[in-house]
Structure formats: C-alpha cells, structure tokens
Design a protein around this motif. Structure first.
Motif, PDB file in Angstrom:
ATOM      1  N   ARG A 197       1.445  -7.598  10.952  1.00 46.04           N
ATOM      2  CA  ARG A 197       0.428  -8.309  11.732  1.00 46.04           C
ATOM      3  C   ARG A 197       0.290  -9.714  11.158  1.00 46.04           C
ATOM      4  O   ARG A 197       0.062  -9.883   9.960  1.00 46.04           O
ATOM      5  CB  ARG A 197      -0.891  -7.558  11.671  1.00 46.04           C
ATOM      6  CG  ARG A 197      -1.908  -8.083  12.644  1.00 46.04           C
ATOM      7  CD  ARG A 197      -3.135  -7.184  12.630  1.00 46.04           C
ATOM      8  NE  ARG A 197      -4.057  -7.632  13.637  1.00 46.04           N
ATOM      9  CZ  ARG A 197      -4.349  -6.961  14.733  1.00 46.04           C
ATOM     10  NH1 ARG A 197      -3.812  -5.778  14.941  1.00 46.04           N
ATOM     11  NH2 ARG A 197      -5.203  -7.438  15.603  1.00 46.04           N
ATOM     12  N   SER A 198       0.434 -10.700  12.024  1.00 51.34           N
ATOM     13  CA  SER A 198       0.312 -12.086  11.594  1.00 51.34           C
ATOM     14  C   SER A 198      -1.157 -12.477  11.509  1.00 51.34           C
ATOM     15  O   SER A 198      -2.039 -11.754  11.987  1.00 51.34           O
ATOM     16  CB  SER A 198       1.036 -13.004  12.576  1.00 51.34           C
ATOM     17  OG  SER A 198       0.311 -13.060  13.792  1.00 51.34           O
ATOM     18  N   ARG A 199      -1.411 -13.612  10.936  1.00 49.73           N
ATOM     19  CA  ARG A 199      -2.798 -14.091  10.828  1.00 49.73           C
ATOM     20  C   ARG A 199      -3.428 -14.310  12.204  1.00 49.73           C
ATOM     21  O   ARG A 199      -4.632 -14.254  12.357  1.00 49.73           O
ATOM     22  CB  ARG A 199      -2.846 -15.369  10.013  1.00 49.73           C
ATOM     23  CG  ARG A 199      -2.646 -15.108   8.551  1.00 49.73           C
ATOM     24  CD  ARG A 199      -2.914 -16.323   7.748  1.00 49.73           C
ATOM     25  NE  ARG A 199      -3.339 -15.903   6.414  1.00 49.73           N
ATOM     26  CZ  ARG A 199      -3.548 -16.734   5.441  1.00 49.73           C
ATOM     27  NH1 ARG A 199      -3.405 -18.022   5.620  1.00 49.73           N
ATOM     28  NH2 ARG A 199      -3.921 -16.291   4.261  1.00 49.73           N
ATOM     29  N   SER A 200      -2.594 -14.553  13.225  1.00 45.91           N
ATOM     30  CA  SER A 200      -3.116 -14.746  14.584  1.00 45.91           C
ATOM     31  C   SER A 200      -3.476 -13.417  15.249  1.00 45.91           C
ATOM     32  O   SER A 200      -4.030 -13.397  16.334  1.00 45.91           O
ATOM     33  CB  SER A 200      -2.092 -15.480  15.450  1.00 45.91           C
ATOM     34  OG  SER A 200      -0.970 -14.644  15.677  1.00 45.91           O
ATOM     35  N   GLY A 201      -3.117 -12.305  14.594  1.00 45.56           N
ATOM     36  CA  GLY A 201      -3.462 -10.989  15.117  1.00 45.56           C
ATOM     37  C   GLY A 201      -2.346 -10.284  15.852  1.00 45.56           C
ATOM     38  O   GLY A 201      -2.460  -9.117  16.182  1.00 45.56           O
ATOM     39  N   GLY A 202      -1.241 -10.971  16.123  1.00 49.53           N
ATOM     40  CA  GLY A 202      -0.120 -10.343  16.807  1.00 49.53           C
ATOM     41  C   GLY A 202       0.822  -9.650  15.841  1.00 49.53           C
ATOM     42  O   GLY A 202       0.896 -10.002  14.663  1.00 49.53           O
ATOM     43  N   TYR A 203       1.553  -8.659  16.347  1.00 47.26           N
ATOM     44  CA  TYR A 203       2.556  -7.954  15.552  1.00 47.26           C
ATOM     45  C   TYR A 203       3.916  -8.607  15.797  1.00 47.26           C
ATOM     46  O   TYR A 203       4.294  -8.879  16.937  1.00 47.26           O
ATOM     47  CB  TYR A 203       2.607  -6.469  15.919  1.00 47.26           C
ATOM     48  CG  TYR A 203       1.383  -5.728  15.459  1.00 47.26           C
ATOM     49  CD1 TYR A 203       1.292  -5.248  14.158  1.00 47.26           C
ATOM     50  CD2 TYR A 203       0.311  -5.515  16.317  1.00 47.26           C
ATOM     51  CE1 TYR A 203       0.163  -4.562  13.723  1.00 47.26           C
ATOM     52  CE2 TYR A 203      -0.822  -4.831  15.892  1.00 47.26           C
ATOM     53  CZ  TYR A 203      -0.888  -4.360  14.598  1.00 47.26           C
ATOM     54  OH  TYR A 203      -2.005  -3.694  14.165  1.00 47.26           O
ATOM     55  N   VAL A 204       4.662  -8.825  14.727  1.00 42.74           N
ATOM     56  CA  VAL A 204       5.937  -9.530  14.789  1.00 42.74           C
ATOM     57  C   VAL A 204       7.034  -8.618  15.335  1.00 42.74           C
ATOM     58  O   VAL A 204       7.285  -7.539  14.786  1.00 42.74           O
ATOM     59  CB  VAL A 204       6.350 -10.062  13.395  1.00 42.74           C
ATOM     60  CG1 VAL A 204       7.705 -10.741  13.443  1.00 42.74           C
ATOM     61  CG2 VAL A 204       5.273 -11.000  12.847  1.00 42.74           C
ATOM     62  N   LEU A 205       7.682  -9.064  16.409  1.00 39.86           N
ATOM     63  CA  LEU A 205       8.864  -8.409  16.965  1.00 39.86           C
ATOM     64  C   LEU A 205      10.013  -9.403  16.936  1.00 39.86           C
ATOM     65  O   LEU A 205       9.820 -10.598  17.204  1.00 39.86           O
ATOM     66  CB  LEU A 205       8.626  -7.973  18.411  1.00 39.86           C
ATOM     67  CG  LEU A 205       7.698  -6.794  18.620  1.00 39.86           C
ATOM     68  CD1 LEU A 205       7.427  -6.607  20.112  1.00 39.86           C
ATOM     69  CD2 LEU A 205       8.310  -5.530  18.035  1.00 39.86           C
ATOM     70  N   LEU A 206      11.209  -8.912  16.622  1.00 40.72           N
ATOM     71  CA  LEU A 206      12.414  -9.738  16.557  1.00 40.72           C
ATOM     72  C   LEU A 206      13.438  -9.209  17.547  1.00 40.72           C
ATOM     73  O   LEU A 206      13.612  -7.996  17.662  1.00 40.72           O
ATOM     74  CB  LEU A 206      13.005  -9.692  15.149  1.00 40.72           C
ATOM     75  CG  LEU A 206      12.048 -10.041  13.997  1.00 40.72           C
ATOM     76  CD1 LEU A 206      12.712  -9.760  12.658  1.00 40.72           C
ATOM     77  CD2 LEU A 206      11.598 -11.485  14.093  1.00 40.72           C
ATOM     78  N   ARG A 207      14.129 -10.110  18.251  1.00 43.01           N
ATOM     79  CA  ARG A 207      15.170  -9.693  19.201  1.00 43.01           C
ATOM     80  C   ARG A 207      16.540  -9.851  18.562  1.00 43.01           C
ATOM     81  O   ARG A 207      16.868 -10.902  18.027  1.00 43.01           O
ATOM     82  CB  ARG A 207      15.098 -10.525  20.482  1.00 43.01           C
ATOM     83  CG  ARG A 207      16.050  -9.986  21.560  1.00 43.01           C
ATOM     84  CD  ARG A 207      15.897 -10.725  22.863  1.00 43.01           C
ATOM     85  NE  ARG A 207      16.312 -12.116  22.670  1.00 43.01           N
ATOM     86  CZ  ARG A 207      16.032 -13.100  23.518  1.00 43.01           C
ATOM     87  NH1 ARG A 207      15.311 -12.866  24.604  1.00 43.01           N
ATOM     88  NH2 ARG A 207      16.434 -14.325  23.278  1.00 43.01           N
ATOM     89  N   ARG A 208      17.334  -8.763  18.631  1.00 38.01           N
ATOM     90  CA  ARG A 208      18.680  -8.779  18.063  1.00 38.01           C
ATOM     91  C   ARG A 208      19.550  -9.786  18.823  1.00 38.01           C
ATOM     92  O   ARG A 208      19.500  -9.874  20.045  1.00 38.01           O
ATOM     93  CB  ARG A 208      19.312  -7.394  18.138  1.00 38.01           C
ATOM     94  CG  ARG A 208      18.598  -6.343  17.315  1.00 38.01           C
ATOM     95  CD  ARG A 208      18.591  -6.624  15.844  1.00 38.01           C
ATOM     96  NE  ARG A 208      19.856  -6.289  15.238  1.00 38.01           N
ATOM     97  CZ  ARG A 208      20.062  -6.174  13.930  1.00 38.01           C
ATOM     98  NH1 ARG A 208      19.081  -6.387  13.090  1.00 38.01           N
ATOM     99  NH2 ARG A 208      21.231  -5.867  13.469  1.00 38.01           N
TER     100      ARG A 208
END
Length: 138
Positions: free
Chosen positions: A19-30
């Motif tokens: 969870r980032s400080r902005s409240g969102g969860y980090v997702l990465l695209r392959r």
C-alpha cells in the motif's frame, strides 16, 4: 513438458501487497516477451539462498518497484503453487506500507495504484487476484 524432479524442494517466493502513501496498492504489468506478458501482478520474486523472507521482500520491492518498507511487513498468507514450467513454489504474501516513487524494472512496463472497489486494470495473475480480494475484504 516439465523437467521437475519429484523430490525437488519448492522454490520460496515472496509477494508484497504494498500500500502506497496515497492509499493505493501497487500493481505491476509484465513486459512484452515475458510468459506472463500483459498480466498484472504484485511486486515479489524468489528468495535467494540463505535470505530471510523479510530481506527477500525488501529486496524485491526495491528492485521491481523502487519502493521501501515503512515498517515491518505482516505475513497474510502462504500458498503452494506451480509455476508455468511446473516448478513447485511456496509463496509467502505480506501486507506492507511502502514509500518512494514507483520505478519499474526491465520485467515490467507499467504500474498502477489499485484502490479497493476499483476494477482491476487488466488480467491479474492468480496470486494477485487472490491477494486483491483479501485487500478488498479487509
């Protein structure tokens, strides 16, 4: 065809429900060229020989997303999976609070900050789908 020996111990992998400080969860695209190209996943990867789970998680979060842990991670699940090549995996997923500016490794070509209640940005890996459902329920 899989060439995995039946008595080979599972490979230990870690995943960060970060969870980032902005409240969102980090997702990465392959990135294109990868067998999971276009799929969205959580930061993570294989623990190196002798590496603790927390150290592997810290390293993978930094290498894949350029992020750092704000406080110690919390283990939220473990799962036994198989890689597309048939390798046995023992996955450890952690909830973490992360800081920093997201930067991508060569393995990824995009990121998003997913908010509970939002649609997924695209096709998720099995692990990401399960862990985002956990985040949604929390």
């Amino acid at each position: 065809m899989s060439h995995v020996l039946p008595n080979t111990p599972p490979r230990t992998v870690v995943r960060a429900l970060a969870r980032s400080r902005s409240g969102g969860y980090v997702l990465l695209r392959r990135a294109p060229g990868d067998r999971f190209a276009g799929q969205w996943e959580l930061p993570g990867g294989t623990a190196e020989a002798g590496e603790s789970l927390e150290r592997a998680l810290t390293r993978e979060l930094r290498e894949e997303a350029g992020l750092a842990l704000l406080r110690p991670p919390t283990l939220i699940s473990t799962a036994h999976r198989r890689s597309p090549r048939g390798t046995a995996l023992h996955e450890h997923a952690f909830r973490v609070e992360a800081s920093g500016s997201t930067t991508l490794s060569h393995e990824h070509d995009a990121f998003c900050l997913w908010q509970p209640g939002d649609e997924a940005p695209g096709e998720l890996t099995e692990s990401a789908a399960e862990l985002l459902a956990f985040a949604e329920a929390a």
